[in-house]
Design a protein around this motif. Structure first.
Motif, short mmCIF file in Angstrom:
data_model
loop_
_atom_site.label_atom_id
_atom_site.label_comp_id
_atom_site.label_asym_id
_atom_site.label_seq_id
_atom_site.Cartn_x
_atom_site.Cartn_y
_atom_site.Cartn_z
N GLY A 8 52.50 17.51 34.10
CA GLY A 8 52.67 16.07 34.16
C GLY A 8 53.96 15.71 34.85
N LEU A 9 54.31 14.44 34.74
CA LEU A 9 55.54 13.91 35.33
C LEU A 9 56.59 13.78 34.24
N VAL A 10 57.76 14.30 34.50
CA VAL A 10 58.84 14.26 33.53
C VAL A 10 60.16 14.05 34.27
N GLN A 11 61.10 13.41 33.60
CA GLN A 11 62.41 13.23 34.21
C GLN A 11 63.24 14.50 34.09
N ALA A 12 64.16 14.66 34.99
CA ALA A 12 65.07 15.80 34.92
C ALA A 12 65.75 15.83 33.56
N GLY A 13 65.83 17.04 33.00
CA GLY A 13 66.39 17.20 31.68
C GLY A 13 65.37 17.18 30.57
N GLY A 14 64.16 16.77 30.90
CA GLY A 14 63.10 16.69 29.91
C GLY A 14 62.41 18.02 29.69
N LYS A 63 65.57 31.47 33.32
CA LYS A 63 66.06 32.15 32.13
C LYS A 63 66.96 31.23 31.32
N GLY A 64 66.71 31.19 30.03
CA GLY A 64 67.47 30.31 29.15
C GLY A 64 66.90 28.92 29.03
N ARG A 65 65.97 28.56 29.89
CA ARG A 65 65.34 27.23 29.83
C ARG A 65 63.85 27.31 29.48
N PHE A 66 63.18 28.35 29.93
CA PHE A 66 61.75 28.51 29.69
C PHE A 66 61.51 29.62 28.68
N THR A 67 60.44 29.47 27.90
CA THR A 67 60.06 30.49 26.92
C THR A 67 58.55 30.68 26.96
N ILE A 68 58.13 31.92 27.07
CA ILE A 68 56.70 32.24 27.05
C ILE A 68 56.34 32.78 25.68
N THR A 69 55.29 32.20 25.09
CA THR A 69 54.84 32.62 23.77
C THR A 69 53.32 32.58 23.73
N GLY A 70 52.78 33.03 22.58
CA GLY A 70 51.34 32.97 22.40
C GLY A 70 51.00 32.67 20.96
N ASP A 71 49.77 32.23 20.74
CA ASP A 71 49.36 31.99 19.35
C ASP A 71 48.95 33.32 18.70
N ARG A 83 64.93 21.48 29.71
CA ARG A 83 65.98 21.15 30.71
C ARG A 83 65.43 21.28 32.13
N LEU A 84 64.32 20.63 32.34
CA LEU A 84 63.65 20.72 33.63
C LEU A 84 64.49 20.12 34.74
N LYS A 85 64.34 20.70 35.92
CA LYS A 85 65.07 20.27 37.11
C LYS A 85 64.07 19.88 38.20
N PRO A 86 64.47 19.05 39.14
CA PRO A 86 63.55 18.73 40.25
C PRO A 86 63.05 19.98 40.98
N ASP A 87 63.86 21.04 41.04
CA ASP A 87 63.42 22.27 41.69
C ASP A 87 62.30 22.97 40.95
N ASP A 88 62.03 22.57 39.72
CA ASP A 88 60.92 23.14 38.96
C ASP A 88 59.58 22.52 39.33
N THR A 89 59.61 21.50 40.17
CA THR A 89 58.37 20.85 40.59
C THR A 89 57.48 21.82 41.34
N ALA A 90 56.26 21.98 40.85
CA ALA A 90 55.33 22.95 41.45
C ALA A 90 54.01 22.89 40.71
N VAL A 91 53.02 23.56 41.28
CA VAL A 91 51.79 23.83 40.54
C VAL A 91 52.01 25.15 39.80
N VAL A 121 53.28 20.22 37.75
CA VAL A 121 54.48 19.75 37.06
C VAL A 121 55.36 19.05 38.09
N THR A 122 55.70 17.81 37.82
CA THR A 122 56.57 17.05 38.71
C THR A 122 57.79 16.59 37.93
N VAL A 123 58.96 16.96 38.42
CA VAL A 123 60.20 16.61 37.75
C VAL A 123 60.96 15.64 38.66
N SER A 124 61.17 14.45 38.16
CA SER A 124 61.87 13.42 38.96
C SER A 124 63.36 13.46 38.66
N SER A 125 64.14 13.12 39.67
CA SER A 125 65.60 13.15 39.51
C SER A 125 66.13 11.83 39.01
#
Length: 125
Positions: A8-14, A63-71, A83-91, A121-125
């Motif tokens: 989805g769309l999220v602001q930077a830092g979200g 590293k330090g911002r993303f975490t991969i887990t499973g049920d 702590r998403l950044k605009p550079d994280d924008t991608a499919v 994922v779209t991260v707006s500045s």
């Protein structure tokens, strides 16, 4: 079959949490990876997990911002992104394979056999 969702769309830092649901299989003992592809760029590794050992691997950029887990049932894997950044924008794509692989292969897209359709994922500045 894999189904990725949660983009989805999220602001930077979200934050966002992506899900990767497996149908007709579980992730038991299967490596699972998340990769992403930004417009005009190559697909790149984000994170992966050996579901047998629970060992995780992360790209330096997340590293330090993303975490991969499973049920516990190992039918759904998650990528918690903080702590998403605009550079994280991608499919973002999730992927898996049938058998375990060596650690050095856990960051390579070519190691994974089955891929989901991707979630934007779209991260707006």
């Amino acid at each position: 079959q894999l189904q990725a969702s949660g983009g989805g769309l999220v602001q930077a830092g979200g934050s966002l949490r992506l899900s990767c649901a497996a149908s007709g299989r579980t992730f038991n003992s299967s490596p699972v990876g998340w990769f992403r592809q930004a417009p005009g760029k190559e697909r790149e590794f984000v994170a992966s997990i050996d579901t047998w050992t629970r060992r995780t691997y992360y790209a330096e950029s997340v590293k330090g911002r993303f975490t991969i887990t499973g049920d516990n049932a190992k039918t759904t894997m998650y990528l918690q992104m903080n702590r998403l950044k605009p550079d994280d924008t991608a499919v973002y794509y999730c992927a898996t394979r049938d058998r375990r692989i060596v650690a050095s292969a856990m960051t390579l897209a070519g190691s994974f056999e089955y891929w989901g359709q991707g979630t934007l994922v779209t991260v707006s500045s």
